[in-house]
Motif scaffolding. Structure first.
Motif, PDB file in Angstrom:
ATOM      1  N   UNK A  11      34.142  18.022  29.116  1.00 18.63           N
ATOM      2  CA  UNK A  11      33.755  17.266  30.209  1.00 18.63           C
ATOM      3  C   UNK A  11      34.309  17.995  31.699  1.00 18.63           C
ATOM      4  N   UNK A  12      35.048  19.263  31.500  1.00 19.98           N
ATOM      5  CA  UNK A  12      35.522  19.947  32.589  1.00 19.98           C
ATOM      6  C   UNK A  12      34.623  20.984  33.048  1.00 19.98           C
ATOM      7  N   UNK A  13      34.126  20.897  34.282  1.00 18.29           N
ATOM      8  CA  UNK A  13      33.268  21.854  34.758  1.00 18.29           C
ATOM      9  C   UNK A  13      33.930  22.960  35.371  1.00 18.29           C
ATOM     10  N   UNK A  14      33.495  24.338  34.939  1.00 20.83           N
ATOM     11  CA  UNK A  14      34.335  25.586  35.080  1.00 20.83           C
ATOM     12  C   UNK A  14      33.586  26.268  36.178  1.00 20.83           C
ATOM     13  N   UNK A  15      32.323  26.472  36.044  1.00 24.04           N
ATOM     14  CA  UNK A  15      31.484  27.149  36.881  1.00 24.04           C
ATOM     15  C   UNK A  15      30.209  26.062  37.387  1.00 24.04           C
ATOM     16  N   UNK A  16      30.171  26.378  38.679  1.00 22.11           N
ATOM     17  CA  UNK A  16      29.302  25.480  39.592  1.00 22.11           C
ATOM     18  C   UNK A  16      28.149  26.174  40.354  1.00 22.11           C
ATOM     19  N   UNK A  17      27.023  26.347  39.819  1.00 19.62           N
ATOM     20  CA  UNK A  17      26.097  27.056  40.487  1.00 19.62           C
ATOM     21  C   UNK A  17      26.350  28.343  40.896  1.00 19.62           C
ATOM     22  N   UNK A  18      26.957  29.198  40.080  1.00 18.66           N
ATOM     23  CA  UNK A  18      27.496  30.667  40.673  1.00 18.66           C
ATOM     24  C   UNK A  18      26.164  31.499  40.710  1.00 18.66           C
ATOM     25  N   UNK A  19      26.215  32.583  41.553  1.00 12.74           N
ATOM     26  CA  UNK A  19      24.859  33.147  41.890  1.00 12.74           C
ATOM     27  C   UNK A  19      25.292  34.750  42.313  1.00 12.74           C
ATOM     28  N   UNK A  20      25.075  35.685  41.799  1.00 10.36           N
ATOM     29  CA  UNK A  20      25.582  37.073  42.229  1.00 10.36           C
ATOM     30  C   UNK A  20      24.707  38.133  41.539  1.00 10.36           C
ATOM     31  N   UNK A  21      24.414  38.970  42.326  1.00  6.33           N
ATOM     32  CA  UNK A  21      24.016  40.309  41.945  1.00  6.33           C
ATOM     33  C   UNK A  21      24.880  41.570  41.823  1.00  6.33           C
ATOM     34  N   UNK A  22      24.711  42.140  40.633  1.00  6.43           N
ATOM     35  CA  UNK A  22      25.406  43.510  40.567  1.00  6.43           C
ATOM     36  C   UNK A  22      24.613  44.264  40.391  1.00  6.43           C
ATOM     37  N   UNK A  23      24.894  45.526  41.455  1.00  6.84           N
ATOM     38  CA  UNK A  23      23.972  46.466  41.585  1.00  6.84           C
ATOM     39  C   UNK A  23      24.236  47.432  40.520  1.00  6.84           C
ATOM     40  N   UNK A  24      23.093  48.196  40.134  1.00  9.21           N
ATOM     41  CA  UNK A  24      23.263  49.288  39.324  1.00  9.21           C
ATOM     42  C   UNK A  24      24.124  50.469  39.776  1.00  9.21           C
ATOM     43  N   UNK A  25      24.912  50.936  38.784  1.00  5.74           N
ATOM     44  CA  UNK A  25      25.669  52.126  39.162  1.00  5.74           C
ATOM     45  C   UNK A  25      26.824  51.702  40.145  1.00  5.74           C
ATOM     46  N   UNK A  26      27.251  50.659  40.353  1.00  5.73           N
ATOM     47  CA  UNK A  26      28.204  50.314  41.280  1.00  5.73           C
ATOM     48  C   UNK A  26      29.279  49.353  40.523  1.00  5.73           C
ATOM     49  N   UNK A  27      30.421  49.336  41.223  1.00  4.82           N
ATOM     50  CA  UNK A  27      31.574  48.827  40.619  1.00  4.82           C
ATOM     51  C   UNK A  27      31.849  47.454  41.474  1.00  4.82           C
ATOM     52  N   UNK A  28      31.941  46.125  40.574  1.00  5.06           N
ATOM     53  CA  UNK A  28      32.305  45.024  41.559  1.00  5.06           C
ATOM     54  C   UNK A  28      33.304  44.563  40.749  1.00  5.06           C
ATOM     55  N   UNK A  29      34.358  44.099  41.652  1.00  5.77           N
ATOM     56  CA  UNK A  29      35.654  43.440  41.245  1.00  5.77           C
ATOM     57  C   UNK A  29      35.720  42.014  41.443  1.00  5.77           C
ATOM     58  N   UNK A  30      36.117  41.330  40.417  1.00  8.47           N
ATOM     59  CA  UNK A  30      36.104  39.872  40.726  1.00  8.47           C
ATOM     60  C   UNK A  30      37.457  39.318  40.534  1.00  8.47           C
ATOM     61  N   UNK A  31      37.867  38.866  41.893  1.00  9.94           N
ATOM     62  CA  UNK A  31      39.327  38.438  41.871  1.00  9.94           C
ATOM     63  C   UNK A  31      39.352  37.073  42.346  1.00  9.94           C
ATOM     64  N   UNK A  32      40.562  36.466  42.261  1.00 11.83           N
ATOM     65  CA  UNK A  32      41.031  35.088  42.521  1.00 11.83           C
ATOM     66  C   UNK A  32      41.810  34.753  41.570  1.00 11.83           C
ATOM     67  N   UNK A  33      42.633  33.374  41.931  1.00 15.97           N
ATOM     68  CA  UNK A  33      43.925  32.975  41.249  1.00 15.97           C
ATOM     69  C   UNK A  33      43.379  32.778  39.838  1.00 15.97           C
ATOM     70  N   UNK A  34      44.240  32.713  38.862  1.00 16.55           N
ATOM     71  CA  UNK A  34      44.026  32.065  37.474  1.00 16.55           C
ATOM     72  C   UNK A  34      43.563  30.760  37.286  1.00 16.55           C
ATOM     73  N   UNK A  35      42.563  30.723  36.317  1.00 20.07           N
ATOM     74  CA  UNK A  35      41.878  29.352  36.149  1.00 20.07           C
ATOM     75  C   UNK A  35      40.788  28.982  36.837  1.00 20.07           C
ATOM     76  N   UNK A  36      40.081  29.694  37.844  1.00 18.62           N
ATOM     77  CA  UNK A  36      39.055  29.503  38.652  1.00 18.62           C
ATOM     78  C   UNK A  36      37.613  29.759  37.969  1.00 18.62           C
TER      79      UNK A  36
END
Length: 241
Positions: A11-36
């Motif tokens: 019953x615990x929602x962890x992701x809510x409508x996440x949308x993102x595009x990751x470009x070919x040949x690029x580096x994406x860092x995903x940052x933020x507090x623990x548990x998000x």
């Protein structure tokens, strides 16, 4: 591409409508507090978790329509703390990364690729060691080697430097920076702010199951718009960057 991804543990929602595009040949860092939801999002992108709502697109195709063997040739996932359930040498473990290509038995070509990666990752000398004999840094190099022998176009990394001593952190980050220069598409969940700032081409800050803010490293670290982003980065400014 992540399109409107929602995921819940019970019953615990962890992701809510996440949308993102990751470009070919690029580096994406995903940052933020623990548990998000950073690791949960990465697992959805890797196909290890199935979103309750939304679609993950890989090279323009719905991931649900891609067979696991084919998907493993397209992308590889390196977990935060990989475990090995059975006694296995470093060589045997890295060879498992060639499974998406093997028909009946591992070929000379497969062995050549494995040897190249053992040398590249600096782990050839420990090829006969068992996985449970390795230090944390050695194990992380082996996990990366196994992922790379899949010859993926996309590499998904979950906290690749967690629980490593400072020297090992530097060595692993150096390898990752080299991979970025080779044009490999990378999505990295990380608390290494120097890597996110100096190596990434795109940074995503997550908060409470949603993407709070995203943009170039120059903008996110130089002029963040969200108060949550500002507060998070302030905690790292003196310690990590």
């Amino acid at each position: 591409v992540a399109e409107n991804i929602c995921f819940s543990y019970g019953s615990k929602a962890v992701l809510c409508g996440v949308g993102a595009e990751f470009s070919a040949g690029k580096v994406t860092s995903l940052i933020g507090p623990n548990g998000v939801g950073k690791t949960t999002l990465l697992k959805c992108l890797a196909g290890l978790l199935l979103p309750s709502i939304g679609t993950v697109w890989v090279k323009g195709r719905d991931m649900r329509q891609i067979k696991p063997r084919e998907l493993a040739r397209m992308q590889a996932y390196v977990p935060q703390n990989g475990s090995v359930l059975f006694p296995m040498t470093v060589y045997e473990f890295v060879c498992l990364g060639r499974r998406p290509y093997v028909e009946w038995s591992i070929s000379a070509h497969d062995k050549e690729i494995v040897e190249e990666l053992l040398q590249y990752m600096g782990i050839a000398s420990m090829r006969e060691k068992f996985m449970d004999e390795l230090s944390g840094g050695e194990r992380q190099r082996v996990m990366l080697a196994r992922a790379l022998v899949q010859q993926p176009d996309i590499l998904l990394l979950d906290e690749p430097t967690s629980a490593l001593d400072p020297q090992m952190v530097g060595e692993v980050l150096s390898v990752m920076e080299d991979l970025a220069k080779q044009g490999l598409t990378m999505l990295v969940v990380t608390h290494e702010m120097a890597f996110a700032r100096d190596v990434s081409t795109h940074v995503i800050y997550m908060s409470e199951g949603v993407i709070e803010e995203e943009g170039t490293p120059e903008r996110i670290f130089g002029a963040p718009e969200s108060e949550k982003t500002k507060e998070f980065l302030a905690r790292f400014r003196n310690a990590s960057i």
